[in-house]
Write an enzyme that holds these catalytic residues in place. Sequence first.
Site, PDB file in Angstrom:
ATOM      1  N   GLY A   1       0.413  -4.958   0.979  1.00 46.11           N
ATOM      2  CA  GLY A   1      -0.790  -4.997   0.137  1.00 46.11           C
ATOM      3  C   GLY A   1      -0.552  -5.717  -1.194  1.00 46.11           C
ATOM      4  O   GLY A   1      -1.495  -6.233  -1.798  1.00 46.11           O
TER       5      GLY A   1
ATOM      6  N   GLU B   1      -0.899  -9.268  -0.364  1.00 51.28           N
ATOM      7  CA  GLU B   1      -2.321  -9.459  -0.049  1.00 51.28           C
ATOM      8  C   GLU B   1      -3.161  -9.511  -1.328  1.00 51.28           C
ATOM      9  O   GLU B   1      -4.109 -10.289  -1.423  1.00 51.28           O
ATOM     10  CB  GLU B   1      -2.805  -8.350   0.897  1.00 51.28           C
ATOM     11  CG  GLU B   1      -2.224  -8.527   2.304  1.00 51.28           C
ATOM     12  CD  GLU B   1      -2.484  -7.344   3.216  1.00 51.28           C
ATOM     13  OE1 GLU B   1      -2.123  -6.210   2.828  1.00 51.28           O
ATOM     14  OE2 GLU B   1      -3.051  -7.534   4.302  1.00 51.28           O
TER      15      GLU B   1
ATOM     16  N   GLU C   1       4.478  -5.163   7.424  1.00 53.69           N
ATOM     17  CA  GLU C   1       3.726  -4.107   8.134  1.00 53.69           C
ATOM     18  C   GLU C   1       4.204  -3.832   9.550  1.00 53.69           C
ATOM     19  O   GLU C   1       4.240  -2.682   9.982  1.00 53.69           O
ATOM     20  CB  GLU C   1       2.231  -4.449   8.155  1.00 53.69           C
ATOM     21  CG  GLU C   1       1.513  -4.187   6.831  1.00 53.69           C
ATOM     22  CD  GLU C   1       1.606  -5.345   5.850  1.00 53.69           C
ATOM     23  OE1 GLU C   1       2.413  -6.280   6.067  1.00 53.69           O
ATOM     24  OE2 GLU C   1       0.865  -5.326   4.860  1.00 53.69           O
TER      25      GLU C   1
ATOM     26  N   ALA D   1       0.867  -1.174   0.000  1.00 63.13           N
ATOM     27  CA  ALA D   1       0.000   0.000   0.000  1.00 63.13           C
ATOM     28  C   ALA D   1       0.903   1.224   0.000  1.00 63.13           C
ATOM     29  O   ALA D   1       2.046   1.158   0.457  1.00 63.13           O
ATOM     30  CB  ALA D   1      -0.882  -0.013   1.240  1.00 63.13           C
TER      31      ALA D   1
HETATM   32  N1  COA Z   1       4.553   3.045  -0.657  1.00 65.20           N
HETATM   33  C1  COA Z   1       4.973   4.199  -1.222  1.00 65.20           C
HETATM   34  N2  COA Z   1       6.059   4.300  -1.981  1.00 65.20           N
HETATM   35  C2  COA Z   1       6.786   3.191  -2.170  1.00 65.20           C
HETATM   36  C3  COA Z   1       6.430   1.955  -1.599  1.00 65.20           C
HETATM   37  C4  COA Z   1       5.262   1.902  -0.814  1.00 65.20           C
HETATM   38  N3  COA Z   1       4.819   0.765  -0.254  1.00 65.20           N
HETATM   39  N4  COA Z   1       7.362   1.026  -1.928  1.00 65.20           N
HETATM   40  C5  COA Z   1       8.267   1.671  -2.706  1.00 65.20           C
HETATM   41  N5  COA Z   1       7.919   2.969  -2.848  1.00 65.20           N
HETATM   42  C6  COA Z   1       8.628   4.020  -3.601  1.00 65.20           C
HETATM   43  C7  COA Z   1       9.851   4.510  -2.856  1.00 65.20           C
HETATM   44  O1  COA Z   1       9.493   5.491  -1.909  1.00 65.20           O
HETATM   45  C8  COA Z   1      10.648   5.093  -4.005  1.00 65.20           C
HETATM   46  O2  COA Z   1      10.105   6.341  -4.384  1.00 65.20           O
HETATM   47  P1  COA Z   1      11.064   7.608  -4.677  1.00 65.20           P
HETATM   48  O3  COA Z   1      11.959   7.164  -5.799  1.00 65.20           O
HETATM   49  O4  COA Z   1      10.113   8.692  -5.058  1.00 65.20           O
HETATM   50  O5  COA Z   1      11.820   7.858  -3.417  1.00 65.20           O
HETATM   51  C9  COA Z   1      10.365   4.117  -5.143  1.00 65.20           C
HETATM   52  O6  COA Z   1       9.146   3.469  -4.808  1.00 65.20           O
HETATM   53  C10 COA Z   1      11.430   3.066  -5.336  1.00 65.20           C
HETATM   54  O7  COA Z   1      11.630   2.401  -4.093  1.00 65.20           O
HETATM   55  P2  COA Z   1      13.066   2.242  -3.378  1.00 65.20           P
HETATM   56  O8  COA Z   1      12.824   2.061  -1.925  1.00 65.20           O
HETATM   57  O9  COA Z   1      13.968   3.357  -3.791  1.00 65.20           O
HETATM   58  O10 COA Z   1      13.552   0.879  -4.043  1.00 65.20           O
HETATM   59  P3  COA Z   1      14.612  -0.162  -3.417  1.00 65.20           P
HETATM   60  O11 COA Z   1      14.935  -1.100  -4.521  1.00 65.20           O
HETATM   61  O12 COA Z   1      15.707   0.557  -2.708  1.00 65.20           O
HETATM   62  O13 COA Z   1      13.771  -0.955  -2.276  1.00 65.20           O
HETATM   63  C11 COA Z   1      11.838  -2.113  -1.402  1.00 65.20           C
HETATM   64  C12 COA Z   1      12.688  -1.774  -2.648  1.00 65.20           C
HETATM   65  C13 COA Z   1      10.613  -2.846  -1.877  1.00 65.20           C
HETATM   66  C14 COA Z   1      12.674  -2.994  -0.458  1.00 65.20           C
HETATM   67  C15 COA Z   1      11.460  -0.803  -0.671  1.00 65.20           C
HETATM   68  O14 COA Z   1      10.884   0.092  -1.632  1.00 65.20           O
HETATM   69  C16 COA Z   1      10.448  -0.970   0.437  1.00 65.20           C
HETATM   70  O15 COA Z   1      10.800  -1.432   1.516  1.00 65.20           O
HETATM   71  N6  COA Z   1       9.180  -0.568   0.195  1.00 65.20           N
HETATM   72  C17 COA Z   1       8.130  -0.612   1.190  1.00 65.20           C
HETATM   73  C18 COA Z   1       7.629  -2.025   1.390  1.00 65.20           C
HETATM   74  C19 COA Z   1       6.579  -2.058   2.490  1.00 65.20           C
HETATM   75  O16 COA Z   1       6.849  -1.835   3.657  1.00 65.20           O
HETATM   76  N7  COA Z   1       5.351  -2.351   2.076  1.00 65.20           N
HETATM   77  C20 COA Z   1       4.246  -2.511   2.991  1.00 65.20           C
HETATM   78  C21 COA Z   1       3.436  -1.293   3.050  1.00 65.20           C
HETATM   79  S1  COA Z   1       2.130  -1.472   4.224  1.00 65.20           S
END
Ligand code: COA
Length: 259
Positions: free
Chosen positions: A111, A114, A134, A65
């Site tokens: 999400g 999910e 989460e 999400a």
């Molecule tokens: N919500 C909002 N933005 C998200 C996102 C999320 N769940 N997951 C990734 N993004 C965005 C990042 O903020 C980034 O945006 P930016 O370039 O404007 O800063 C872009 O997507 C790329 O992500 P980034 O983190 O730079 O990629 P990465 O390869 O370094 O890491 C992940 C990949 C998936 C490990 C990392 O993005 C992450 O941990 N995301 C969140 C996962 C999460 O907790 N999801 C559950 C949500 S309830």
Amino acid sequence: MYTNILTAKNNGITTITINRPSKLNALNKETIQELHTAFKTANEDVATKVIIITGSGEKAFVAGADISEFADFSVEEGGKLAAQGQALLFDFVANLSTPVIAAVNGFALGGGLELAMAAHFRIASDNARMGLPEVSLGVIPGYGGTQRLPQLIGKGRAMELVMTAEMIDAATALQYGLTNHVVAQEELIPLAEKIASKIMKNSSVAIGAAIRAVNACFEDGVNGFEAEINEFGNCFGTEDFKEGTTAFLEKRKAVFPGK
Ligand code: COA
């Protein structure tokens, strides 16, 4: 027509692609609304026999999400976010009568996992990473994750995944039964289409009934065996049943009218 998703219809398959690769296809409110409309449209389209849901780009199915949207939510808003999301997308997809295959092509987190779990089954590319992170954000899965993950992989494994907030790789997901198949990324959509073509040979009416019967196994207060008896009986009143049984007795391939 849509801002955050793409849809394509080909040979009885509607493919819905979440298309926010710069945000790793994170599900914001608008994307959830668009997905609801796209799934509803495909489900109501008689020419669509199977729906494939996937993510654009090579990195992510859906990274969760959209955290930026709910970071300042109140208790009330948080509850509403989960309720609305489940009604519009997650429960909605799980209960569609058209089969939904999730083709997981990278990160499926929060999400995203999910959504993949709400699909009727999942296939994955070998770079897939799945998890429910989460609790690392101080919240719990709110789109059905605490319910569907134990249903799919068992309580102990689900508890560990949820508590550690860690990701598992595609091989582990396969071993856990979270995905049915793992293939190279370029083979993922072809595999989804190959499975879809096998499904399409069968009665769409019977498949819808089978989905409802299987789902009844996991519905609170519903006797799944009774639901099965009911759905089984109803099949006898369908044109597909007449065609299926007649074709068998006439030693020819059935051509199902889908009614
Ligand atoms: N919500 C909002 N933005 C998200 C996102 C999320 N769940 N997951 C990734 N993004 C965005 C990042 O903020 C980034 O945006 P930016 O370039 O404007 O800063 C872009 O997507 C790329 O992500 P980034 O983190 O730079 O990629 P990465 O390869 O370094 O890491 C992940 C990949 C998936 C490990 C990392 O993005 C992450 O941990 N995301 C969140 C996962 C999460 O907790 N999801 C559950 C949500 S309830």
